[in-house]
Write a protein that holds these residues in place. Structure first.
Motif, PDB file in Angstrom:
ATOM      1  N   LYS A  48      -8.786  -1.467   6.325  1.00 56.74           N
ATOM      2  CA  LYS A  48      -8.055  -2.752   6.401  1.00 56.74           C
ATOM      3  C   LYS A  48      -7.909  -3.332   5.246  1.00 56.74           C
ATOM      4  CE  LYS A  48      -9.372  -2.807  11.188  1.00 56.74           C
ATOM      5  NZ  LYS A  48     -10.573  -2.133  11.061  1.00 56.74           N
ATOM      6  N   LEU A  49      -7.754  -2.549   4.169  1.00 53.44           N
ATOM      7  CA  LEU A  49      -7.729  -3.034   2.811  1.00 53.44           C
ATOM      8  C   LEU A  49      -6.250  -3.525   2.185  1.00 53.44           C
ATOM      9  CD1 LEU A  49     -10.291  -0.607   1.054  1.00 53.44           C
ATOM     10  CD2 LEU A  49     -10.758  -2.910   1.741  1.00 53.44           C
ATOM     11  N   ALA A  50      -5.127  -2.866   2.969  1.00 54.75           N
ATOM     12  CA  ALA A  50      -3.860  -3.218   2.384  1.00 54.75           C
ATOM     13  C   ALA A  50      -3.893  -2.841   0.737  1.00 54.75           C
ATOM     14  CB  ALA A  50      -3.413  -4.509   2.704  1.00 54.75           C
ATOM     15  N   PRO A  51      -4.294  -1.627   0.285  1.00 51.98           N
ATOM     16  CA  PRO A  51      -4.383  -1.529  -1.036  1.00 51.98           C
ATOM     17  C   PRO A  51      -3.067  -0.851  -1.606  1.00 51.98           C
ATOM     18  CG  PRO A  51      -5.156   0.689   0.203  1.00 51.98           C
ATOM     19  CD  PRO A  51      -4.729  -0.443   1.257  1.00 51.98           C
ATOM     20  N   TRP A  52      -2.144  -1.777  -1.464  1.00 51.81           N
ATOM     21  CA  TRP A  52      -0.760  -1.751  -1.941  1.00 51.81           C
ATOM     22  C   TRP A  52       0.094  -2.760  -1.565  1.00 51.81           C
ATOM     23  CZ3 TRP A  52       0.474  -2.696   3.034  1.00 51.81           C
ATOM     24  CH2 TRP A  52      -0.171  -2.133   4.044  1.00 51.81           C
ATOM     25  N   ARG A  53       1.171  -2.903  -2.558  1.00 48.38           N
ATOM     26  CA  ARG A  53       2.145  -3.972  -2.151  1.00 48.38           C
ATOM     27  C   ARG A  53       3.525  -3.830  -2.747  1.00 48.38           C
ATOM     28  NH1 ARG A  53       2.450  -8.024  -6.502  1.00 48.38           N
ATOM     29  NH2 ARG A  53       1.346  -7.270  -8.415  1.00 48.38           N
ATOM     30  N   PRO A 105      -5.552  -0.982  -5.417  1.00 45.27           N
ATOM     31  CA  PRO A 105      -6.836  -0.735  -4.912  1.00 45.27           C
ATOM     32  C   PRO A 105      -7.703  -1.763  -4.968  1.00 45.27           C
ATOM     33  CG  PRO A 105      -6.579   0.435  -7.022  1.00 45.27           C
ATOM     34  CD  PRO A 105      -5.388   0.048  -6.557  1.00 45.27           C
ATOM     35  N   VAL A 106      -8.684  -1.988  -4.066  1.00 44.89           N
ATOM     36  CA  VAL A 106      -9.486  -3.081  -3.792  1.00 44.89           C
ATOM     37  C   VAL A 106     -10.829  -2.331  -4.440  1.00 44.89           C
ATOM     38  CG1 VAL A 106     -10.966  -4.575  -2.299  1.00 44.89           C
ATOM     39  CG2 VAL A 106      -8.409  -3.873  -1.935  1.00 44.89           C
ATOM     40  N   ILE A 111     -14.488   1.752   0.455  1.00 43.35           N
ATOM     41  CA  ILE A 111     -13.862   3.009   0.540  1.00 43.35           C
ATOM     42  C   ILE A 111     -13.401   3.643  -0.839  1.00 43.35           C
ATOM     43  CG2 ILE A 111     -11.457   3.494   1.562  1.00 43.35           C
ATOM     44  CD1 ILE A 111     -13.635   2.023   3.412  1.00 43.35           C
ATOM     45  N   PRO A 112     -13.513   4.813  -0.893  1.00 43.49           N
ATOM     46  CA  PRO A 112     -12.954   5.630  -2.079  1.00 43.49           C
ATOM     47  C   PRO A 112     -11.776   5.184  -2.521  1.00 43.49           C
ATOM     48  CG  PRO A 112     -14.359   7.050  -0.601  1.00 43.49           C
ATOM     49  CD  PRO A 112     -13.827   5.724   0.326  1.00 43.49           C
ATOM     50  N   LEU A 113     -11.490   5.082  -3.893  1.00 41.20           N
ATOM     51  CA  LEU A 113     -10.212   4.969  -4.488  1.00 41.20           C
ATOM     52  C   LEU A 113      -9.271   6.117  -3.959  1.00 41.20           C
ATOM     53  CD1 LEU A 113      -8.236   3.677  -6.500  1.00 41.20           C
ATOM     54  CD2 LEU A 113      -9.104   5.259  -8.300  1.00 41.20           C
ATOM     55  N   TRP A 114      -9.439   7.245  -3.847  1.00 43.42           N
ATOM     56  CA  TRP A 114      -8.739   8.410  -3.458  1.00 43.42           C
ATOM     57  C   TRP A 114      -8.385   7.957  -1.944  1.00 43.42           C
ATOM     58  CZ3 TRP A 114      -5.356  11.818  -4.178  1.00 43.42           C
ATOM     59  CH2 TRP A 114      -5.080  12.957  -3.243  1.00 43.42           C
ATOM     60  N   GLU A 115      -8.869   7.380  -1.114  1.00 41.20           N
ATOM     61  CA  GLU A 115      -8.349   7.228   0.324  1.00 41.20           C
ATOM     62  C   GLU A 115      -7.195   5.792   0.122  1.00 41.20           C
ATOM     63  OE1 GLU A 115     -11.104   6.745   3.487  1.00 41.20           O
ATOM     64  OE2 GLU A 115     -12.796   8.576   2.518  1.00 41.20           O
ATOM     65  N   GLN A 116      -7.709   5.202  -0.723  1.00 42.59           N
ATOM     66  CA  GLN A 116      -6.863   3.887  -1.033  1.00 42.59           C
ATOM     67  C   GLN A 116      -5.424   4.280  -1.544  1.00 42.59           C
ATOM     68  OE1 GLN A 116      -8.382   0.231  -2.383  1.00 42.59           O
ATOM     69  NE2 GLN A 116     -10.596   1.289  -2.445  1.00 42.59           N
ATOM     70  N   GLU A 117      -5.385   5.299  -2.382  1.00 44.87           N
ATOM     71  CA  GLU A 117      -4.272   5.845  -2.945  1.00 44.87           C
ATOM     72  C   GLU A 117      -3.694   6.854  -1.892  1.00 44.87           C
ATOM     73  OE1 GLU A 117      -5.653   6.194  -7.624  1.00 44.87           O
ATOM     74  OE2 GLU A 117      -5.903   7.933  -6.328  1.00 44.87           O
ATOM     75  N   GLY A 154       5.887  -5.920 -16.948  1.00 43.29           N
ATOM     76  CA  GLY A 154       7.042  -6.388 -16.748  1.00 43.29           C
ATOM     77  C   GLY A 154       7.114  -6.824 -15.168  1.00 43.29           C
ATOM     78  N   LEU A 155       6.789  -6.135 -14.741  1.00 46.70           N
ATOM     79  CA  LEU A 155       6.803  -6.268 -13.093  1.00 46.70           C
ATOM     80  C   LEU A 155       5.906  -7.399 -12.544  1.00 46.70           C
ATOM     81  CD1 LEU A 155       7.462  -2.772 -11.691  1.00 46.70           C
ATOM     82  CD2 LEU A 155       9.136  -4.631 -11.620  1.00 46.70           C
ATOM     83  N   GLY A 156       4.669  -7.867 -13.737  1.00 47.87           N
ATOM     84  CA  GLY A 156       3.789  -8.558 -13.046  1.00 47.87           C
ATOM     85  C   GLY A 156       2.521  -8.031 -12.314  1.00 47.87           C
ATOM     86  N   ALA A 157       2.326  -6.604 -12.475  1.00 48.55           N
ATOM     87  CA  ALA A 157       1.408  -5.678 -11.751  1.00 48.55           C
ATOM     88  C   ALA A 157       0.037  -6.482 -12.372  1.00 48.55           C
ATOM     89  CB  ALA A 157       1.401  -4.532 -12.324  1.00 48.55           C
ATOM     90  N   ARG A 158      -0.870  -6.534 -11.408  1.00 49.84           N
ATOM     91  CA  ARG A 158      -2.448  -6.930 -11.712  1.00 49.84           C
ATOM     92  C   ARG A 158      -3.272  -5.861 -12.463  1.00 49.84           C
ATOM     93  NH1 ARG A 158      -2.471  -8.383  -5.566  1.00 49.84           N
ATOM     94  NH2 ARG A 158      -0.951 -10.151  -5.760  1.00 49.84           N
ATOM     95  N   ASP A 159      -4.160  -6.271 -13.081  1.00 51.39           N
ATOM     96  CA  ASP A 159      -5.304  -5.258 -13.607  1.00 51.39           C
ATOM     97  C   ASP A 159      -5.403  -4.149 -12.275  1.00 51.39           C
ATOM     98  OD1 ASP A 159      -5.076  -6.251 -15.939  1.00 51.39           O
ATOM     99  OD2 ASP A 159      -7.096  -7.443 -15.736  1.00 51.39           O
ATOM    100  N   GLY A 160      -5.577  -3.078 -12.681  1.00 53.97           N
ATOM    101  CA  GLY A 160      -5.985  -1.983 -11.769  1.00 53.97           C
ATOM    102  C   GLY A 160      -4.654  -1.279 -11.182  1.00 53.97           C
ATOM    103  N   GLU A 161      -3.525  -2.154 -10.965  1.00 52.41           N
ATOM    104  CA  GLU A 161      -2.576  -1.776 -10.080  1.00 52.41           C
ATOM    105  C   GLU A 161      -1.764  -0.590 -10.980  1.00 52.41           C
ATOM    106  OE1 GLU A 161      -1.396  -5.224  -7.024  1.00 52.41           O
ATOM    107  OE2 GLU A 161      -0.527  -5.399  -9.068  1.00 52.41           O
ATOM    108  N   LYS A 162      -1.074   0.215 -10.116  1.00 51.59           N
ATOM    109  CA  LYS A 162      -0.199   1.284 -10.623  1.00 51.59           C
ATOM    110  C   LYS A 162       1.136   1.343 -10.084  1.00 51.59           C
ATOM    111  CE  LYS A 162      -4.008   4.440 -11.856  1.00 51.59           C
ATOM    112  NZ  LYS A 162      -4.454   5.879 -11.768  1.00 51.59           N
TER     113      LYS A 162
END
Length: 194
Positions: A48-53, A105-106, A111-117, A154-162
């Motif tokens: 329940k991380l909501a690893p996206w926005r 990703p959190v 939870i592994p990064l791969w599962e969040q992706e 330019g989109l204002g992405a945070r560190d670690g976001e893709k």
């Protein structure tokens, strides 16, 4: 209920993506776009991380978005040609609605990064399904802009976001074309013990 399930199965068996350049008005209105976000947020999400926005690029912001894309495109390139710049501008202005999906990703989660992706990918697919359920076409694309640090910033992405992709929504201006699908013989196998 069985009839509804057979309708759902028929839809899933015939689902197709639309080319963003072929999507015209009308697109989803604000309430429909909200529904698309709500349905997408129901995607599988271990922990329940909501690893996206989502970042919605409203119609009245498309000129500014195009200018940001053009500036990003020019980074590290000699003077780009007129046709290249026109293509960047067309990309920014196609389809009535545009949502940028970020993988977010959190880092400290178990939870592994791969599962969040994977969860982020499921969100994109559910956005396409939700748009189709509301009577619209959708296209999920990447391209150079999805891998550009200048666009991400330019989109204002945070560190670690893709950038997971650009999702365009609208009404297809023609019948969606079927494409060749993989042969199941090439992608399905039966496991046999050792």
């Amino acid at each position: 209920m069985l009839n509804d399930l057979s309708s759902l199965a028929a839809y899933l068996a015939s689902r197709r993506s639309a080319r963003p350049r072929d999507l015209v008005a009308p697109g989803p209105d604000a309430a429909q776009l909200h529904s698309i976000f709500e349905i997408a947020a129901r995607s599988p999400d271990h922990g329940k991380l909501a690893p996206w926005r989502f970042i919605h690029i409203a119609r009245d912001k498309r000129d500014s978005f195009a200018a940001m894309l053009e500036a990003a495109y020019r980074v590290g390139r000699d003077e780009p040609g007129r046709l290249e710049i026109e293509a960047v501008d067309r990309f920014a202005h196609q389809a009535p609605e545009l949502v940028v999906l970020l993988s977010s990703p959190v880092e400290q989660a178990k939870i592994p990064l791969w599962e969040q992706e994977l969860s982020c990918g499921a969100v994109a697919m559910n956005m396409l399904h939700a748009a189709a359920a509301l009577g619209f076409g959708g296209g999920w694309v990447t391209g150079w802009a999805a891998y550009s640090d200048a666009v991400r910033n330019g989109l204002g992405a945070r560190d670690g976001e893709k950038i997971a992709g650009f999702l365009f929504f609208g009404t297809p201006d023609s019948e969606l074309e079927e494409r060749v699908r993989p042969s199941l013989d090439h992608v399905v196998s039966e496991w046999a013990p050792g």
